[in-house]
Every structure is written in C-alpha cells, then in structure tokens.
Design an enzyme around this catalytic site. Sequence first.
Site, short mmCIF file in Angstrom:
data_model
loop_
_atom_site.label_atom_id
_atom_site.label_comp_id
_atom_site.label_asym_id
_atom_site.label_seq_id
_atom_site.Cartn_x
_atom_site.Cartn_y
_atom_site.Cartn_z
N LYS A 183 52.27 -63.51 7.98
CA LYS A 183 51.00 -63.30 7.28
C LYS A 183 49.77 -63.47 8.16
CE LYS A 183 52.58 -66.28 4.20
NZ LYS A 183 52.91 -67.06 3.03
N ASP A 233 57.07 -71.70 -1.16
CA ASP A 233 56.36 -71.43 -2.42
C ASP A 233 57.24 -70.76 -3.48
OD1 ASP A 233 56.37 -69.13 -0.85
OD2 ASP A 233 54.31 -68.55 -1.28
C1 BGC Z 1 56.87 -66.12 4.18
C2 BGC Z 1 57.61 -66.79 3.05
C3 BGC Z 1 56.68 -66.98 1.87
C4 BGC Z 1 56.04 -65.67 1.48
C5 BGC Z 1 55.10 -65.78 0.29
C6 BGC Z 1 56.18 -64.86 3.69
O1 BGC Z 1 55.39 -64.32 4.71
O2 BGC Z 1 57.75 -65.78 5.22
O3 BGC Z 1 58.14 -68.02 3.47
O4 BGC Z 1 57.42 -67.50 0.80
O5 BGC Z 1 55.33 -65.15 2.58
O6 BGC Z 1 54.08 -66.67 0.51
#
Ligand code: BGC
Length: 495
Positions: free
Chosen positions: A196, A231
């Site tokens: 992200k 999450d």
């Molecule tokens: C992460 C996950 C997370 C998801 C939603 C992804 O980029 O790898 O661990 O649960 O985003 O937040």
Amino acid sequence: MSVTASPPAVRSFCITRSAKIVSRPRVVMAVRSNTISAASILTKLQKDCATPLPVLRHVSDAMADDMRAGLATEDGSDLKMILSYVDALPTGNEKGLFYALDLGGTNFRVLRVQLGGKEERVISTEFEQVSIPPELMFGTSEELFDFIASGLAKFAQKEGGKFHLQQGRTRETGFTFSFPVKQTSIDSGILIKWTKGFAVSGTAGKDVVACLNEAMKRQELDMRVSALVNDAVGTLAGARYWDDDVMVAVILGTGTNACYVERIDAIPKLQGPSSKSGRTIVNTEWGAFSNGLPLTEFDREMDAESINPHEQIFEKTISGMYLGEIVRRVLLRMAEGAELFGHSVPEELLMPFALRTPDICAMQQDTSKDLEEVGLILYDVVGVNSCTNARKVVIDVCDTIAKRGGRLAGAGIVGILQKMEHNSKGLIFGKRTVVAMDGGLYEHYPQYRRYLQEAVTELLGPEISRNIVIEHSKDGSGIGAALLAATNSKYGHDF
Ligand code: BGC
C-alpha cells in the site's frame, strides 16, 4: 511517457466535495497525436476488463486452488495463507478495559473499549484517529513506531469516565497491523514486506510487536500487546462477537485482504500443537493473487512503475489505492491520443495518483443531465475542462474499472467459500454463512458493492446465494483487536 513516481495518495475515502471551483495556475502540454478515438480506446478497455461468467469462474477456482497450495507448504503459492494463531473467537463473555491500535493505511487509530460480558457487552468505546505524515511512510522503522507509540501514550493519558482498569493489572492492547506478517505466536510476528505504498526502512524481517514494545518503552508507556492481528482477522473477530455465522472477513479499502475460519486438519503445513477448538483463522493475503486476471496495458504500466512491481496484482486490480490511478492512466491516454479534453493535456493529469478512487466514486454518483459534478471534479482535481460528451466517456471509464474490481472481488469471495464448502460439505452453502466486509471502498462505493454482489450471485446461483450474507461490519477490526486482546489476556479469562 516518463513520470516521476510520487508518494501514492492513500487519503481517506470521502465522497463529498465542495462545488466551488478552485482557481489554479494551469500548465498545459500540447496533445501529441490524434490518431485514435476515445470511443475506440474505451471499447478496447471494456473488452480487456470484461469479466463474463467463465472468467469469474476461473478466478474463483484458481483462488481456491491457490489457497490449497498455500496451506500445503510455505511458499507453495502466491497466497501466503498465514496462520493467525487466533484459535478462539470472542464469545461475548469478555470483560474489562482493553485497547486497540490500528495501523494499516495513511491513518492510525487508537481505541479503548470497556467490555461488560454477555449482559452488558460493549459498555463504552472511545477512539482517536491520527493521520500519518507522508514522510513517515518512507522513513525509518523507529520514526514510524515512535510516532504511533506517542499517539497511543497521549490517548492512554486521557482515560477516565466509564473506563476502568482492574487494580493491579497492566493495560493490554490488540495491535492491528495490516500488512503481511508471518505470525510466530498470537503476540509476535515478522513483517514480510510493506504494501500500500509504505516503504519504511528497517522493519521487514523484524518482529513488529518488538518494534512497538521498544517504542512504547521510549515513550514510557506501560502497555502490553496481547494480540497481533491483521485487519481482516480483527474484522472477523469483531463481527463474530455479534453473529456466530460469520466465517469469512474481507477488507476492501486502500488495500485488500480476506481471512476465514479453517479446520486444523486442512492445513498440512501446520506443525506443532494444534488448537483446542480444531479450527483457526487463516489470513489469506489474497492481494498477492494473480492467476488469470483480466489485465490491461494500463495495469501493466502502473505495476511496472509501482514501488512493488509484480507484487499484489489482485490488490492493484480491485482495491481503493489503485482504481483511481488506473482511470487516470486511461484518461491520460484519451487526452493525449484522442483529444478527449481538447488540444492540450493539463499537467495535473500527468501526476501519478492525482485522481483518487473517492474522486471516481463521486463522479459516478452524478446523475445530472450535464454531469456537472463530474465536470467540477475533473477541473478541480486534474485541471481538465470538459464537455458533456467527454464527461460521459469519463463515467464509462470509471464504471469499467469499478465493475471489473467489484466482480473480481466477488469471485475471490466465492473462491474462499468453495474451498470451505469442499472441506465441510453443506456447512457453508447449506446454511446461513456471513461474510463480514469492511474498508472504505466497500463502504462508500455503491456501484462497486453492487457489482461484487452480482458476481457472487451469478457464480453461486440464486438458491445457494440466498444463504450467503455479505454484510458490512463497520470498524469491526478495531473492536475485534481489543476483543482478541481480551481473549488472549495474560490474566486469563475470569469471565
Ligand atoms: C495487506 C494486508 C491487509 C490489506 C488490507 C494489504 O495490502 O497486505 O495485510 O490486510 O492490505 O488492509
């Protein structure tokens, strides 16, 4: 085209916008060529993004297969299928004061909850949200953890009113950390990689609870992390507190992920003592899925220019961080190659991540004849002057990208349900099964939500899909993490 990669805009998902036009200095670039029409670019885009039933079916089957491969061996599949060490879900009997700390996007949240057991349930909650300065997303691990520990310390100081810590106890918190972590126990786990748009140095390969503990020590905050949760896992726990039929949780926000309740005997890679309940929650990390997705040249270019090329392809196709950016890339092509917005291309349209998913969502809500709001947003956000016809094309582009995302997310959910049904015939499709959903994209984008539901119904058929309840579980992950801190409290359960 050469563009400078800038920090991706992962601001909060908000669809309201002031109707006031912001005046701005405008720098325009001349259109390079005019050899194709916007209509033909659109037609090709729609063809490349199409998700007819056979494509959906391929995705759901491939998702189920990848899940099996990821459960069989470590690194057996794109899907990490991470064991969460959450073997017992909240029952409603939890009592006492617990905290939660939630780090997963551009904001981090702190929360406290006073739990009153079966009768009183959630007596009171309080939370605060702090946005993470963008430079910390690219800074050092210490800087990031110091920032969140200091936010938590300030929040803890304001405790009072309905919140009471039992005498002689240390405060306990759940830590929702929404990145891929290899859990080593319920209260420890090693960061595999950032996603992200985070690129913090010095955290990958480290125990994130240890990082937080050290930062809390530096802040002189006496608090114990009793549960480290993703999450998606927090959402499942939070939703399960209210509804025993919750078996799957999905996050569709800045990033995406899903987790579900798995039988221990269906996890060949599991070594060591098995859980008392015979079940555990598995965090799929489905954002890394990539098999058979209908991708376009725009997706490929975005991926190549991202800070994590070839990774998180499902996430880059369906989640909130990327949908607006894919649309921007298509509009840029239309502006440069087909003069969609006249003879020039505004500089802003060249900026990666200038158009955000909340913008494309807001444009899709415009039902006026002249698409006035669409015009305002285009002007305000990417400096574009548009006629009604151009605005209609923009809406079609937004819809194509949202439709593909929603339908693929739906196919992913069916893949998980199929895998679960395969293990326990009739226990998923033959009775009410709830999929708890959270994340700004799912919450605020009605068209996306509808496309997701339609794909699930198409894949499962009307009869089975009546048993599958896909429902929003708002902010479940915060409360869920606090509940898991209670379930895993070092003081045990005196409830
Ligand atoms: C992460 C996950 C997370 C998801 C939603 C992804 O980029 O790898 O661990 O649960 O985003 O937040």
